[in-house]
Design a protein around this motif. Structure first.
Motif, mmCIF file in Angstrom:
data_model
loop_
_atom_site.group_PDB
_atom_site.id
_atom_site.type_symbol
_atom_site.label_atom_id
_atom_site.label_comp_id
_atom_site.label_asym_id
_atom_site.label_seq_id
_atom_site.Cartn_x
_atom_site.Cartn_y
_atom_site.Cartn_z
ATOM 1 N N GLU A 121 0.806 -1.219 0.000
ATOM 2 C CA GLU A 121 0.000 0.000 0.000
ATOM 3 C C GLU A 121 0.840 1.270 0.000
ATOM 4 N N ARG A 122 1.940 1.287 0.776
ATOM 5 C CA ARG A 122 2.727 2.515 0.875
ATOM 6 C C ARG A 122 4.210 2.179 0.906
ATOM 7 N N VAL A 123 4.945 2.670 -0.091
ATOM 8 C CA VAL A 123 6.388 2.444 -0.202
ATOM 9 C C VAL A 123 7.090 3.793 -0.246
ATOM 10 N N ILE A 124 8.105 3.958 0.593
ATOM 11 C CA ILE A 124 8.875 5.202 0.654
ATOM 12 C C ILE A 124 10.344 4.838 0.513
ATOM 13 N N VAL A 125 11.062 5.518 -0.395
ATOM 14 C CA VAL A 125 12.440 5.170 -0.727
ATOM 15 C C VAL A 125 13.408 6.117 -0.023
ATOM 16 N N PHE A 126 14.472 5.526 0.576
ATOM 17 C CA PHE A 126 15.523 6.280 1.246
ATOM 18 C C PHE A 126 16.887 5.793 0.771
ATOM 19 N N PRO A 127 17.908 6.664 0.752
ATOM 20 C CA PRO A 127 19.270 6.175 0.596
ATOM 21 C C PRO A 127 19.588 5.215 1.740
ATOM 22 N N PRO A 128 20.344 4.141 1.485
ATOM 23 C CA PRO A 128 20.575 3.124 2.520
ATOM 24 C C PRO A 128 21.110 3.682 3.837
ATOM 25 N N THR A 129 22.104 4.555 3.786
ATOM 26 C CA THR A 129 22.673 5.097 5.030
ATOM 27 C C THR A 129 21.643 5.925 5.776
ATOM 28 N N ASP A 133 20.136 5.245 9.541
ATOM 29 C CA ASP A 133 20.130 6.305 10.557
ATOM 30 C C ASP A 133 18.723 6.550 11.090
ATOM 31 N N LEU A 134 17.730 6.523 10.202
ATOM 32 C CA LEU A 134 16.345 6.739 10.613
ATOM 33 C C LEU A 134 15.883 5.633 11.557
ATOM 34 N N ALA A 191 17.479 -2.665 19.098
ATOM 35 C CA ALA A 191 18.111 -1.571 19.848
ATOM 36 C C ALA A 191 19.241 -1.013 19.004
ATOM 37 N N ALA A 192 19.694 0.187 19.354
ATOM 38 C CA ALA A 192 20.762 0.828 18.598
ATOM 39 C C ALA A 192 21.530 1.783 19.493
ATOM 40 N N ASP A 193 22.776 2.062 19.112
ATOM 41 C CA ASP A 193 23.525 3.171 19.704
ATOM 42 C C ASP A 193 24.114 3.978 18.562
ATOM 43 N N ASP A 194 25.091 4.846 18.844
ATOM 44 C CA ASP A 194 25.609 5.736 17.804
ATOM 45 C C ASP A 194 26.336 5.004 16.692
ATOM 46 N N ASP A 195 26.819 3.806 16.963
ATOM 47 C CA ASP A 195 27.633 3.097 15.976
ATOM 48 C C ASP A 195 27.047 1.781 15.498
ATOM 49 N N SER A 196 26.225 1.127 16.332
ATOM 50 C CA SER A 196 25.831 -0.253 16.060
ATOM 51 C C SER A 196 24.340 -0.455 16.249
ATOM 52 N N VAL A 197 23.888 -1.608 15.766
ATOM 53 C CA VAL A 197 22.487 -2.004 15.908
ATOM 54 C C VAL A 197 22.455 -3.439 16.434
ATOM 55 N N LEU A 198 21.593 -3.669 17.409
ATOM 56 C CA LEU A 198 21.366 -5.007 17.952
ATOM 57 C C LEU A 198 20.167 -5.619 17.246
ATOM 58 N N ILE A 225 25.082 -8.145 16.994
ATOM 59 C CA ILE A 225 25.378 -6.723 16.791
ATOM 60 C C ILE A 225 26.046 -6.551 15.439
ATOM 61 N N ILE A 226 25.596 -5.528 14.709
ATOM 62 C CA ILE A 226 26.196 -5.179 13.432
ATOM 63 C C ILE A 226 26.427 -3.676 13.413
ATOM 64 N N THR A 227 27.501 -3.222 12.791
ATOM 65 C CA THR A 227 27.741 -1.784 12.712
ATOM 66 C C THR A 227 26.723 -1.157 11.773
ATOM 67 N N ARG A 228 26.470 0.124 11.984
ATOM 68 C CA ARG A 228 25.542 0.813 11.087
ATOM 69 C C ARG A 228 26.056 0.770 9.656
ATOM 70 N N ALA A 229 27.379 0.933 9.485
ATOM 71 C CA ALA A 229 27.951 0.935 8.134
ATOM 72 C C ALA A 229 27.726 -0.403 7.450
ATOM 73 N N ASP A 230 27.914 -1.505 8.192
ATOM 74 C CA ASP A 230 27.679 -2.818 7.598
ATOM 75 C C ASP A 230 26.200 -3.032 7.285
ATOM 76 N N LEU A 231 25.337 -2.587 8.177
ATOM 77 C CA LEU A 231 23.905 -2.752 7.920
ATOM 78 C C LEU A 231 23.482 -2.007 6.666
ATOM 79 N N ALA A 232 24.061 -0.813 6.456
ATOM 80 C CA ALA A 232 23.716 -0.038 5.263
ATOM 81 C C ALA A 232 24.115 -0.763 3.978
ATOM 82 N N LYS A 233 25.122 -1.641 4.046
ATOM 83 C CA LYS A 233 25.557 -2.385 2.865
ATOM 84 C C LYS A 233 24.517 -3.417 2.427
ATOM 85 N N VAL A 234 23.760 -3.950 3.390
ATOM 86 C CA VAL A 234 22.860 -5.068 3.063
ATOM 87 C C VAL A 234 21.381 -4.755 3.284
ATOM 88 N N LEU A 235 21.054 -3.633 3.907
ATOM 89 C CA LEU A 235 19.651 -3.331 4.183
ATOM 90 C C LEU A 235 18.878 -3.164 2.880
#
Length: 386
Positions: free
Chosen positions: A111-119, A123-124, A154-161, A191-201
């Motif tokens: 019904e609703r799709v919104i596109v974002f740059p991966p990084t 961050d969002l 969960a998340a912090d400034d660098d990583s995501v659980l 735990i994965i870094t935000r940078a790594d998550l952006a590569k595969v999200l």
């Protein structure tokens, strides 16, 4: 367009009570988080929420028709099938946030799709987790070779659980993916870094209320606004003397109308910002007999007065039928008894000729149920705001 199949169940992860700060609960020092010993048992068993969702998905996909709609547990599910499963299990279709630059896949059924740059999307989602606006987010990841579903908690400034429904080591560990990302084990998941998550999200699913908060267009109604509205004023609704209980950052508020108190109960559940996430109206079935006009009035006013502005259009037929019970023309009365439309099913439940019914509105769902409480028959309407 490509066909990418995502393994795992596309449903929401449930945070366990008492785990408000998941990153503070560290693993046993004797069990290093970066171990690559695949024969070692995982530090954290898969969550009960994941187990329940997998069981539900197995039931949904047990027939050829079900596999067409929801995917195949042995092969995976497309993004559209994941979205459909998520919506069916919850009753409300989520908003799909799509990472830009990924292979194009069919999304017409969503019904609703919104596109974002991966990084920016990472961050969002991390900001939502950090501020506790979101307690668990289903995301789809893709490493260029295969797709998978995991649940950010969960998340912090660098990583995501995150939780991974895959048995054994996560598919986002270095040895299991083609993108070179390197998730490490944690006492509460991975735990994965935000940078790594952006590569595969690839994509993420959010409830309408979660997306509304993040986009600056909240959909949940403040309790204070309801208290100042027509429903509370007309029915002289007040909190009971011991009417508030709080558990796991949710507050349950018990209320009573000015009249007919032994026949009417009203309960609200509030989030930490004092916004209504669920509302229940209980009517004693004996009191509703003979199309009691007071019962009809409070039922239709509850539906019409508590739904959001966006939900009002879909709620209008329910409100109209409830209010006009007893004076319907023959054709409409016959439709109410026979039609599969949600408004007809809700009214049949109100009349007691159907045990329960369900209607999906714009940002909320309405359940109607006939049930027993304290040895008496009651009718319950439940609005859940997603």
């Amino acid at each position: 367009m490509e066909e990418i199949l995502f393994s795992g169940v596309g449903g929401p992860a449930q945070q366990e009570p008492g785990q408000r700060d998941l990153f503070q609960q560290v693993a046993d020092p004797a069990e290093p988080s970066d171990s690559r010993d695949e024969t070692r048992a995982r530090a954290v068993p898969r969550s009960l929420g994941v187990e329940i969702l997998e069981a539900a998905f197995a039931q949904l996909s047990s027939t050829p028709e079900g596999r067409e709609l929801y995917g195949d547990p042995h092969r995976g599910a497309t993004l559209e099938q994941n979205w459909r499963t998520f919506g069916l299990l919850s009753g409300m279709g989520p908003v799909c946030l799509l990472a830009a630059g990924r292979p194009e896949v069919p999304t017409a059924a969503i019904e609703r799709v919104i596109v974002f740059p991966p990084t920016a999307l990472v961050d969002l989602l991390a900001r939502a987790l950090i501020t506790r606006k979101v307690k668990g987010t289903a995301v789809q990841v893709y490493d260029g070779r295969s797709g998978h579903c995991v649940y950010l908690v969960a998340a912090d400034d660098d990583s995501v659980l995150f939780h991974d429904p895959w048995p054994g080591r996560s598919l986002l560990c270095r040895e299991h993916n083609a993108a070179g990302v390197d998730a490490v084990e944690h006492a509460n998941g991975w735990i994965i870094t935000r940078a790594d998550l952006a590569k595969v999200l690839f994509s993420a699913f959010l409830w309408p209320s979660e997306w509304g908060d993040l986009s600056g267009e909240p959909t949940l109604v403040p309790y204070a606004d309801l208290r100042g509205g027509d429903f509370f004023d007309f029915f002289h609704v007040e909190e009971t003397a011991d009417g508030r209980t709080t558990e796991a950052d949710r507050t349950k508020v018990h209320l009573k109308t000015g009249g007919f108190q032994e026949h009417v109960d009203l309960t609200l559940v509030l989030d930490p910002r004092e916004r209504v996430t669920r509302a229940e109206l209980w009517l004693r079935r004996e009191w509703m007999a003979n199309l009691n006009p007071f019962a009809k009035d409070i039922a239709k006013s509850f539906v019409g007065g508590f739904v959001t502005e966006r939900g009002g259009e879909r709620a209008a037929p329910i409100v109209e039928l409830l209010w006009n019970l007893g004076s319907l023309d023959e054709a409409t009365a016959d439709r109410v008894l026979r039609d599969d439309a949600p408004e007809c099913a809700i009214v049949r439940a109100y009349l007691g000729v159907q045990e329960r019914a369900f209607a999906a509105l714009a940002t909320e769902t309405l359940h109607a149920e006939n049930t027993d409480r304290d040895g008496a028959a009651w009718f319950k309407l439940t609005l859940t705001f997603w």
